[in-house]
Enzyme design. Structure first.
Site, mmCIF file in Angstrom:
data_model
loop_
_atom_site.group_PDB
_atom_site.id
_atom_site.type_symbol
_atom_site.label_atom_id
_atom_site.label_comp_id
_atom_site.label_asym_id
_atom_site.label_seq_id
_atom_site.Cartn_x
_atom_site.Cartn_y
_atom_site.Cartn_z
ATOM 1 C CB THR A 1 -0.412 -4.552 2.672
ATOM 2 O OG1 THR A 1 -1.788 -4.875 2.469
ATOM 3 C CG2 THR A 1 0.376 -4.866 1.401
ATOM 4 C CB THR B 1 9.388 4.682 -0.411
ATOM 5 O OG1 THR B 1 9.223 6.093 -0.569
ATOM 6 C CG2 THR B 1 9.070 4.330 1.039
ATOM 7 C CG ASP B 2 12.183 9.230 -1.497
ATOM 8 O OD1 ASP B 2 11.003 8.909 -1.250
ATOM 9 O OD2 ASP B 2 12.473 10.163 -2.279
ATOM 10 C CD GLU C 1 -3.076 -0.920 0.370
ATOM 11 O OE1 GLU C 1 -3.253 0.212 -0.132
ATOM 12 O OE2 GLU C 1 -3.816 -1.888 0.142
#
Length: 355
Positions: free
Chosen positions: A99, A133-134, A83
């Protein structure tokens, strides 16, 4: 040889699967739960492809994952399943915990059991690549250096906190059990098949529909932008040559404030599909209340992946954004089909407008 791609019907995952099969004879097993952002239409061109197997399912379904691993014997698992929308995580964090954290845990457990039973040569060659992700690094001021792999984690939203937790689990499974893992942390992606709740596709879709173009706060939030196909090439390179247990930051070297992104998209639409009344699309820009805890700046230092693995992005922002706008103009059927009633309700709730 086979690879298993989780979340392979989503935005980045589907681009990866399409690019992989365009350049490889290796079979891809694609697993996707097909939530609102997982769209089989993204993979429509692969219908009947002899090297592609699609399975609808959840990474948290241990029995299903174990069955797929046993049946297909992949040499690698690439985990795109997540997500990923910050706004949704603020209004409903539960799905993100389930998730991104619990799902990743169950996936790691299934993969660990499979990997542990492989013959020595296959065990040594196996890889688990986790796509992150950053946003796990938190927020930067205008003068801070860009995020490096050594930055400490300071997530500020339920989404980024859940991704940070999943990254920590992946790291722990390497250090505790020896699982051969690789992690990538990417900046903001854009390109084909991007669900139109995110900034760039939302602006393209709303502009053509004559609707307001919502900009949070003052629009000066800065992000580093990465064309999705460049991200896919980086992941392929990390899978091929990344050092076990290492993290690689993947960025586009394109720091831009959100308002500049919106103006750029409007200018391209003015050129490629002008408004019937001849007025500029930027007249539709509307400023809306900023999101809670909105991070001010993200920036990726992608020097490590360039130095160690020889990867750098092929697209500039100018070339990538033009390709992206043109793709949305060329694929109105995809746009229409993805805009379900649930999506329209979400945008109405989030931005205080009818979608």
């Amino acid at each position: 040889m086979t690879i298993l791609v989780t979340g392979g019907a989503g935005f980045i995952g589907s681009n990866f699967v399409l690019d992989w099969l365009a350049g490889s004879e290796e079979t891809v097993v694609t697993l996707d739960k097909l939530t609102y952002a997982g769209n089989l239409q993204n993979l429509a061109s692969l219908q009947g492809h002899p090297k592609h197997v699609f399975v609808q399912g959840d990474i948290g379904d241990a029995a299903l994952i174990s069955s797929l691993l046993a049946q297909h014997q992949p040499r690698a698992v690439l985990n795109f399943a997540a997500e990923s929308h910050v706004d949704r995580s603020i209004s409903g964090p539960g799905e993100f915990i389930q998730t991104n954290i619990v799902g990743t845990f169950h996936l790691l457990e299934s993969v660990r059991a499979y990997w542990g039973g492989l013959a020595p040569e296959a065990k040594a060659a196996f890889r688990f690549l986790h796509v992150s992700t950053d946003e796990v690094y938190g927020s930067l001021s205008k003068t801070d250096p860009a995020f490096a792999e050594t930055n400490r984690y300071e997530p500020n939203s339920p989404y980024s906190a859940s991704k940070a937790a999943s990254d920590h689990l992946v790291r722990a499974y390497h250090h505790t059990y020896g699982l051969p893992v690789l992690t990538t942390n990417c900046s903001n992606n854009y390109g084909p098949f991007h669900f139109p709740e995110k900034l760039i596709p939302l602006i393209i879709v709303n502009a053509q529909a004559g609707k307001p173009l919502p900009v949070y706060g003052d629009g000066q939030q800065i992000r580093d932008w990465l064309y999705v196909k460049d991200h896919c090439s980086a992941i392929r390179r990390v899978l091929e040559a990344g050092a076990l247990g290492e993290t690689y930051n993947v960025g586009g070297w394109n720091e831009k404030p959100n308002l500049e992104i919106v103006h750029t998209v409007c200018a391209l639409l003015d050129e490629l599909k002008p408004r019937a009344d001849g007025k500029p699309y930027k007249e539709q820009i509307t400023y809306v209340t900023d999101r809670p805890g909105h991070d001010r700046r993200y920036a990726i230092d992608a020097g490590k992946i360039e130095k160690d693995l020889g990867w750098k992005p092929a697209e500039t922002f100018d070339t990538g954004i033009r390709k992206t706008v043109q793709w949305y103009l060329d694929n109105p059927e995809w746009v229409a089909n993805v805009q379900s009633g649930g999506y329209r309700d979400w945008v109405s709730k989030q931005y205080g407008q009818s979608a």
